[in-house]
Design a protein around this motif. Structure first.
Motif, PDB file in Angstrom:
ATOM      1  N   UNK A  64       9.188  -3.998   2.045  1.00 50.38           N
ATOM      2  CA  UNK A  64       9.009  -3.733   0.363  1.00 50.38           C
ATOM      3  C   UNK A  64       7.912  -3.064   0.083  1.00 50.38           C
ATOM      4  N   UNK A  65       6.583  -4.338   1.429  1.00 52.89           N
ATOM      5  CA  UNK A  65       5.704  -3.941   0.601  1.00 52.89           C
ATOM      6  C   UNK A  65       4.537  -3.049   1.294  1.00 52.89           C
ATOM      7  N   UNK A  66       3.755  -2.438   0.849  1.00 54.71           N
ATOM      8  CA  UNK A  66       2.662  -1.833   1.348  1.00 54.71           C
ATOM      9  C   UNK A  66       1.283  -1.857   1.291  1.00 54.71           C
ATOM     10  N   UNK A  67       0.094  -1.681   1.591  1.00 54.72           N
ATOM     11  CA  UNK A  67      -1.560  -2.097   1.421  1.00 54.72           C
ATOM     12  C   UNK A  67      -2.389  -0.763   2.597  1.00 54.72           C
ATOM     13  N   UNK A  68      -2.260   0.337   1.521  1.00 61.32           N
ATOM     14  CA  UNK A  68      -3.071   1.458   2.731  1.00 61.32           C
ATOM     15  C   UNK A  68      -4.668   0.986   2.475  1.00 61.32           C
ATOM     16  N   UNK A  69      -5.128   1.149   3.321  1.00 65.66           N
ATOM     17  CA  UNK A  69      -7.172   0.305   3.118  1.00 65.66           C
ATOM     18  C   UNK A  69      -7.450   1.866   3.833  1.00 65.66           C
ATOM     19  N   UNK A  75       3.246  -7.006   9.076  1.00 65.17           N
ATOM     20  CA  UNK A  75       3.154  -6.495  10.142  1.00 65.17           C
ATOM     21  C   UNK A  75       1.652  -4.888   9.928  1.00 65.17           C
ATOM     22  N   UNK A  76       0.489  -5.433  10.539  1.00 65.55           N
ATOM     23  CA  UNK A  76      -0.125  -4.182  10.464  1.00 65.55           C
ATOM     24  C   UNK A  76      -0.258  -3.945  11.536  1.00 65.55           C
ATOM     25  N   UNK A  77      -0.307  -2.258  11.264  1.00 63.24           N
ATOM     26  CA  UNK A  77      -0.457  -0.890  11.897  1.00 63.24           C
ATOM     27  C   UNK A  77      -1.587  -1.220  12.486  1.00 63.24           C
ATOM     28  N   UNK A  78      -1.238  -1.284  13.312  1.00 66.12           N
ATOM     29  CA  UNK A  78      -2.987  -1.010  14.598  1.00 66.12           C
ATOM     30  C   UNK A  78      -2.876  -0.571  15.292  1.00 66.12           C
ATOM     31  N   UNK A  79      -2.612   0.325  15.670  1.00 66.72           N
ATOM     32  CA  UNK A  79      -1.971   1.363  16.790  1.00 66.72           C
ATOM     33  C   UNK A  79      -3.915   2.461  16.288  1.00 66.72           C
ATOM     34  N   UNK A  80      -5.181   2.207  16.654  1.00 66.81           N
ATOM     35  CA  UNK A  80      -6.302   2.915  16.082  1.00 66.81           C
ATOM     36  C   UNK A  80      -5.697   4.179  16.022  1.00 66.81           C
ATOM     37  N   UNK A  98       2.639  -9.878  12.367  1.00 71.95           N
ATOM     38  CA  UNK A  98       2.857  -8.652  13.880  1.00 71.95           C
ATOM     39  C   UNK A  98       2.029  -7.620  13.844  1.00 71.95           C
ATOM     40  N   UNK A  99       1.005  -7.456  14.948  1.00 73.74           N
ATOM     41  CA  UNK A  99       0.307  -6.278  15.357  1.00 73.74           C
ATOM     42  C   UNK A  99       1.408  -5.855  15.853  1.00 73.74           C
ATOM     43  N   UNK A 100       1.971  -4.066  15.411  1.00 76.06           N
ATOM     44  CA  UNK A 100       2.445  -3.250  15.491  1.00 76.06           C
ATOM     45  C   UNK A 100       2.055  -2.681  17.265  1.00 76.06           C
ATOM     46  N   UNK A 131       5.277  -6.961   3.959  1.00 76.29           N
ATOM     47  CA  UNK A 131       4.221  -6.426   3.797  1.00 76.29           C
ATOM     48  C   UNK A 131       3.797  -5.628   4.768  1.00 76.29           C
ATOM     49  N   UNK A 132       3.025  -4.643   4.662  1.00 76.69           N
ATOM     50  CA  UNK A 132       3.263  -3.714   5.882  1.00 76.69           C
ATOM     51  C   UNK A 132       0.985  -3.726   4.963  1.00 76.69           C
ATOM     52  N   UNK A 133       0.157  -3.214   5.779  1.00 72.22           N
ATOM     53  CA  UNK A 133      -1.270  -3.099   6.327  1.00 72.22           C
ATOM     54  C   UNK A 133      -1.327  -1.705   7.023  1.00 72.22           C
ATOM     55  N   UNK A 134      -1.891  -0.999   6.599  1.00 76.90           N
ATOM     56  CA  UNK A 134      -1.895   0.971   6.553  1.00 76.90           C
ATOM     57  C   UNK A 134      -3.060   1.594   6.737  1.00 76.90           C
TER      58      UNK A 134
END
Length: 574
Positions: free
Chosen positions: A531-536, A509-514, A1-3, A477-480
RNA sequence: CGGGAAUUAGCGCAGCCUGGUAGCGCGCCUGCUUUGGGAGCAGGAUGUCGGGGGUUCGAAUCCCUCAUUCCCGACCA
């Protein structure tokens, strides 16, 4: 899901009317919103968790062999009149009329409807045992809704009803449900205990409750330090004292005790401890003829009354309530703080441990006076002795092994053996192997689906928000991204990872708000409890890695890009 | 249902005692500058002060009343 396509409706401050932590966090995380007292809407994020719990319950019920059905929320009064509960149920049962003036209620539970189905559909013992369940909205017009979705008027319950030719078969299904419930609560990742329970207004004999352990729990449950014994405090027997009553030494005497109304005041006034005093409680209940009658209950000053036990000791069908001050004054000519057993003209029940007292202090049935040196046999009239008090920590376990400790619990499941209460009232019979009509034995089994969500938060949170067990988290998972709008590389890497995880079946959950800021995104992810988050970010990618953090851990881990797939496969359950 | 408290912008609150043009913080909208843990500047929108009645020249403020909500006691998933 895209935020950017989702509703993440978080708040920094919690609304003033939220008291318990799960209520606060559910509101702050944007899981629920209140519509009216005891009525809530579930927002997308909350509903995801709700559906996870529901799915676990459904899978395990199906696996147990139970069959899912769906019964109406609105139920006709005549079914309830057949079972006798139309008259018994109080204002908790919301009664309504349709356009023709016919009476209906909103279902608080479904014994009547399911018994009606089964008596029409099942004719032979060969079709038994049978177990039907539904996951559905219930309505109970609670006196006091509170604690967010923990105690609401409208709530979601899984309710199952089993039917049997005899009590052996009922016991087998009951044991199977006990196992099934254990599996369900294991899978939700919650710390829980099954405890012996009172059957309450549903009726029946054998019963267990499943409690999620949490300090905010509404129930007290007791455990043995040495054995498996565990029970709701309502149900836990207090063993009678092993030492005999000491012989009377003092003479009974009246003592002026102006202004003394409570046990504490009494102990201060005459410098004694509460376990040497007697507390007299006056309760009111309807006797067999339906007349209101007062009863005197005597417990030791340091103990608390158990109303369920008291009702049983008095042999009453209806529940007992504390008498009002007016009732006491008009009947006994003294105020509630001055009552005692000597010359008390009411039926009297004395707790085992109060009966062991000698030379004790109690009220004189005269305002401003107490009696000292009182002894049961010598000074008091007729009374009966029974277990009517609550367990206190340190009491011996009823099974003789160890001592009892007390913890708080949130009741999330309850299983009952009902016997033939409903089947007899509603003539739900089958033919047995001899061709004779026999009333079916019934069991019923409930799980509070919405309550489990709140209980999970009570048990799993920190200062930053919710920490979901993996099996019921809204996203795994969240992708930040950091500065995605400035860095092609970051945007590209995030999108590739997102697509890969989604197609591998992860809930992402993809935190895609630019233009979102890092701090805000991280705070939201933590509050929501992913539970899991990946910061890029560019910096990490320049060194060939991304940052990973488990919601339960305080520190980040740097994961090399070329090891990321393996890391995810090993560390994130799918 | 008894006892206590609250109700002012989407949320959190001040103002009320001592009546005189509706405020603060967060959030929201616009623009610019920022961007590795809830940004800065400038501009902007949003209120029948819970409803009704009364006192008064004038009520968010004083009085009466109703409603809603929350907290503490007896039920239940």
């Amino acid at each position: 899901m895209r935020a950017s396509q989702y509703l993440i409706s978080t708040k920094k401050e919690s609304p003033a009317d939220a008291e318990v932590i799960s209520h606060q966090l559910m509101l702050r995380a944007g899981m629920i919103r209140k519509v009216a007292s005891g009525l809530y809407s579930w927002l997308p994020l909350g509903l995801r968790v709700f559906r996870k719990v529901e799915a676990i319950v459904r899978q395990e019920m199906d696996r147990s062999g139970a069959l899912e059905i769906m019964m109406p929320v609105v139920q006709p009064a005549d079914l309830w009149e057949e079972s006798g509960r139309w008259g018994q149920f109080g204002p908790e049962l919301l009664r309504i009329n349709d356009r023709h003036g016919r009476e209906f209620c909103l279902g608080p539970t479904h014994e009547e409807v399911v018994t009606d189905i089964v008596r029409n559909e099942i004719r032979s013992y060969k079709q038994l045992p049978a177990n039907f369940y539904q996951i559905q909205t219930k309505f109970r017009d609670e006196r006091r809704p509170r604690f967010g979705v923990m105690r609401t008027r409208e709530f979601c319950m899984k309710d199952a009803y089993s039917f049997h030719i005899d009590s052996d078969s009922l016991q087998q299904t009951y044991d199977l449900m006990y196992q099934t419930y254990s599996t369900i609560f294991d899978r939700t990742g919650l710390v829980y205990r099954a405890v012996l329970a009172d059957t309450g207004s549903i009726g029946g004999s054998v019963s267990h409750e499943f409690h999620v352990l949490a300090d905010s729990g509404e129930d007290a449950i007791v455990f043995s330090s040495e054995s498996d014994y565990a029970a709701n405090i309502e149900k836990a027997d207090a063993l009678a004292p092993s030492e005999p009553t000491a012989p009377a030494i003092e003479e009974m005497a009246e003592l002026a005790t102006p202004g003394v109304h409570t046990i504490n005041q009494l102990c201060d006034f005459i410098d004694t401890s509460a376990d040497k005093t007697l507390k007299a409680l006056i309760v009111s209940a309807e006797d067999e003829e339906g007349k209101t009658q007062l009863y005197g209950l005597m417990i030791r000053g340091d103990h608390e009354l158990n109303e369920v036990k008291a009702q049983r000791a008095l042999g009453l069908e209806t529940e007992v309530t504390f008498a009002t001050e007016e009732q006491i004054k008009s009947t006994l000519n003294c105020s509630p703080g001055s009552i005692g057993p000597v010359n008390l003209n009411l039926p009297i029940v004395v707790d085992n441990w109060a009966a062991q007292l000698s030379d004790f202090v109690c009220g004189a049935n005269r305002d401003g006076y107490h009696l000292t040196g009182v002894n049961w046999q010598r000074d008091c009239g007729e009374f009966t002795v029974a277990d009517i008090r609550n367990i206190v920590a340190g009491d011996p376990s009823p099974d003789g092994k160890g001592v009892l400790e007390i913890k708080r619990g949130i009741e999330v499941g309850h299983i009952f053996q009902l016997g033939t209460k409903y089947s007899e009232a509603m003539k739900a019979n089958v033919l047995d192997e001899n061709g004779k009509d026999r009333a079916m034995s019934m069991g019923c089994y409930g799980i509070g689906v919405s309550r489990i969500v709140a209980a999970a938060i009570e048990q799993n949170h920190d200062d930053n928000g919710i920490i979901w067990p993996e099996s019921i988290a809204p996203f795994q998972v969240a992708i930040v991204p950091i500065n995605m709008h400035k860095s092609e590389l970051v945007a590209e890497t995030c999108l590739t990872l997102y697509n890969k995880l989604v197609s591998a079946g992860y809930e992402v959950l993809f935190m895609d708000e630019p233009k979102a800021r890092l701090g805000g995104m991280l705070a939201d992810i933590e509050l929501i409890g992913v539970p899991h988050r990946i910061v890029i970010g560019e910096r990490g990618l320049g060194e060939g890695n991304v940052e990973y953090r488990n919601r339960r851990e305080p520190e980040n881990q740097h994961i090399a890009m070329d090891k990321l797939d393996d890391f995810i496969a090993e560390n994130i359950i799918n």
